[in-house]
Write an enzyme that holds these catalytic residues in place. Structure first.
Site, PDB file in Angstrom:
ATOM      1  N   GLU A   1     -15.413  26.431  20.670  1.00  0.00           N
ATOM      2  CA  GLU A   1     -15.560  25.446  21.813  1.00  0.00           C
ATOM      3  C   GLU A   1     -14.563  25.844  22.818  1.00  0.00           C
ATOM      4  O   GLU A   1     -13.404  25.813  22.826  1.00  0.00           O
ATOM      5  CB  GLU A   1     -14.738  24.196  21.250  1.00  0.00           C
ATOM      6  CG  GLU A   1     -15.794  23.590  20.252  1.00  0.00           C
ATOM      7  CD  GLU A   1     -16.983  22.617  20.812  1.00  0.00           C
ATOM      8  OE1 GLU A   1     -16.955  22.706  22.007  1.00  0.00           O
ATOM      9  OE2 GLU A   1     -17.819  22.188  20.124  1.00  0.00           O
TER      10      GLU A   1
ATOM     11  N   CYS B   1     -10.808  20.636  29.308  1.00  0.00           N
ATOM     12  CA  CYS B   1     -11.783  21.790  29.399  1.00  0.00           C
ATOM     13  C   CYS B   1     -12.938  21.450  30.226  1.00  0.00           C
ATOM     14  O   CYS B   1     -13.752  22.039  30.700  1.00  0.00           O
ATOM     15  CB  CYS B   1     -12.075  22.032  27.917  1.00  0.00           C
ATOM     16  SG  CYS B   1     -12.796  20.622  26.845  1.00  0.00           S
TER      17      CYS B   1
END
Ligand code: NAD
Length: 469
Positions: free
Chosen positions: A211, A245
């Site tokens: 990720e 993010c």
């Protein structure tokens, strides 16, 4: 020299073999125990997050606690269904056999987390890992010491070390861990470190979920409601001080709605983060950057952009000692600047106007595939065009960041922004091996047709199959 984590790994390896045959109800017990601990220790979690990132209590409740408890609740509701072997049709070729896909635990898993949502980004993958019946070694971030210590306390309270264990540390400790032959490695962090993780995993052929980060673009076209876009982007970008993010990283905007967008964004920064008019440096609702090094990195980017002619539309002040940068919007960006090329991960947004949407599409397609892509428009044609012409891990039309907690959508990047998916059933699948189990009859089977010697009849059957099956 022996690996310092070898004995812990061996302990978990032994346990992981036991977990293969245990009933699903035991996995549910572990998840319930984790949930109880979280609900009973909300104050401790809030204090740790305030100490590490000066997060407000409610922000911690939403982005660190709810995100984990909702994963647990989802797993508790659906685990039996996710884990159930799925029977599949034999087709004509396999008539007489039975076949199923059985999700089985992968084994011993390593979960490595970053600092930006330090509780959630350990907790959420841990839920998927436990739901799938694995053991886990957790490596929280060294940059959020209060939260990482609390995670250690939580794990010691809830689990045996052969089920879940925590290793504290930074690069050296993670490098040692990565030498071990984990059955799966789940990494959340930067793209550059992601490459190191994948390289290390390759030595043992451990499967990986990565990720990662990168630049998530926003497109605001001339039909968009600029005021609505401004409110959503201000929240998505400046919450957690831009250290998210999937936060919108940079904006392409139509000249026609630009001025309205800037005016609305200024208004919403005050409404959302400084409603009591204390000033951005004093308000309790605006968190801080994680450390001085990260603050200096951002200030250098900002100053470089200004030197190259960027206009500060609002914000632009900072205080390194307080790890504070005001919410900042820049226009007139030089495309060679780092702020236009590197992931920003802070409360600064560069914005460029566009005339032709093809230029925007080309820019996105000529750079790393984003983790998220955001489009603000009322045009159905534009929605279709951007959805088809670009690639991204996730895409949201007329909002930002909210895709993260959707219960039925996979979350993750693509290539440079990540490999593999997480959350809910997708997280469970990531931590499971989809084992094919085929059960054949004893004695007469269709497969005998493929055994030599090949007589005329068998040849006829094979050519019939090639044509029709
Ligand atoms: P990072 O990559 O520096 O660190 C992540 C983890 O890797 C930490 O636990 C760290 O100790 C370890 N690590 C760092 N360098 C290492 C090395 N050389 N070898 C082995 N391990 C190493 O990331 P960060 O600065 O903590 O977090 C910010 C990044 O994470 C941003 O790029 C952000 O976009 C990304 N991120 C992605 C997601 C997502 O879900 N896709 C979520 C949050 C953050």
């Amino acid at each position: 020299m022996a690996n310092q984590f070898q004995s812990l790994f061996e302990l978990q390896k032994k346990k992981s073999l036991e977990l293969r045959t245990e009933p699903i109800v035991n996995r549910r017990k572990r998840l319930k125990a984790l949930k109880s601990w979280i609900l009973n220790n909300k104050d401790k979690i809030r204090k740790a997050l305030h100490s590490d990132l000066r997060k407000s209590e409610t922000d911690t409740d939403i982005t660190e606690i709810f995100t984990v408890t909702t994963e647990i609740n989802d797993a508790l509701s659906h685990l039996h269904q996710w884990a159930r072997p799925q029977h599949v049709s034999p087709g004509l070729t396999y008539l007489g056999t039975s076949a199923r896909i059985k999700p089985e635990p992968k084994g011993v898993c390593l979960i490595i987390a970053p600092w930006n949502f330090p509780f959630n980004l350990i907790g959420s993958p841990l839920v998927s890992c436990l739901a799938a019946g694995n053991t886990a070694i957790l490596k929280p971030s060294e940059h959020t010491p209060a939260t990482s210590e609390l995670i250690k306390e939580m794990v010691a309270d809830v689990f045996q070390p052969d089920e879940v264990a925590v290793v504290q540390g930074a690069v050296a400790e993670t490098t040692d861990l990565l030498e071990l032959p984990f059955d799966h490695i789940f990494f959340t962090g930067s793209t550059n470190v992601g490459k190191i993780i994948m390289g290390a995993a390759a030595k043992n052929l451990s499967s990986v979920t990565l990720e990662l980060g990168g630049k998530s673009p926003v497109i605001i076209d001339e039909t968009a409601n600029a005021d609505d876009a401004a409110r959503k982007i201000v929240w998505g970008r400046f919450n957690n001080n831009g250290q998210t993010c999937i936060a919108p990283d940079y904006i392409f905007i139509s000249e026609k709605v630009r001025d309205k967008f800037v005016a609305s964004a200024k208004k919403y920064i005050l409404q959302l983060f400084d409603s009591e008019n204390k000033g951005m440096a004093q308000t309790d609702d605006y968190s801080r950057l994680v450390n001085v090094g990260h603050t200096n990195r951002l200030i250098n980017m900002l100053e470089e952009a200004k030197k190259s002619g960027a206009n500060v539309e609002f914000g632009g002040t900072y205080n390194v000692d307080d790890k504070f940068i005001e919410p900042t919007l820049l226009s007139n960006i030089d495309e060679t600047n780092r702020i236009w090329k590197e992931e920003i991960f802070g409360p600064i947004v560069p914005m460029k106007t566009f005339e032709e949407i093809t230029d925007v599409i080309d820019h996105i397609n000529n750079n790393d595939k984003p983790l998220s892509l955001y489009l603000f428009t009322k045009s159905g044609k534009m929605k279709k065009r951007i959805t088809q012409a670009t690639s991204a891990g996730t895409m949201v039309i007329n909002d930002v960041v909210v895709q993260y907690a959707h219960p039925n959508l996979p979350f993750g990047g693509v290539n440079q922004s990540g490999i593999g998916k997480s959350h809910g059933k997708f997280g469970f699948m990531e931590f499971s091996n989809q084992k094919s189990v085929l059960s054949q009859r004893i004695g007469l089977t269709n497969a005998l047709l493929f055994y030599p010697p090949f007589n005329g009849f068998k040849k006829w059957v094979v050519s019939f199959m090639i044509k029709w099956f």
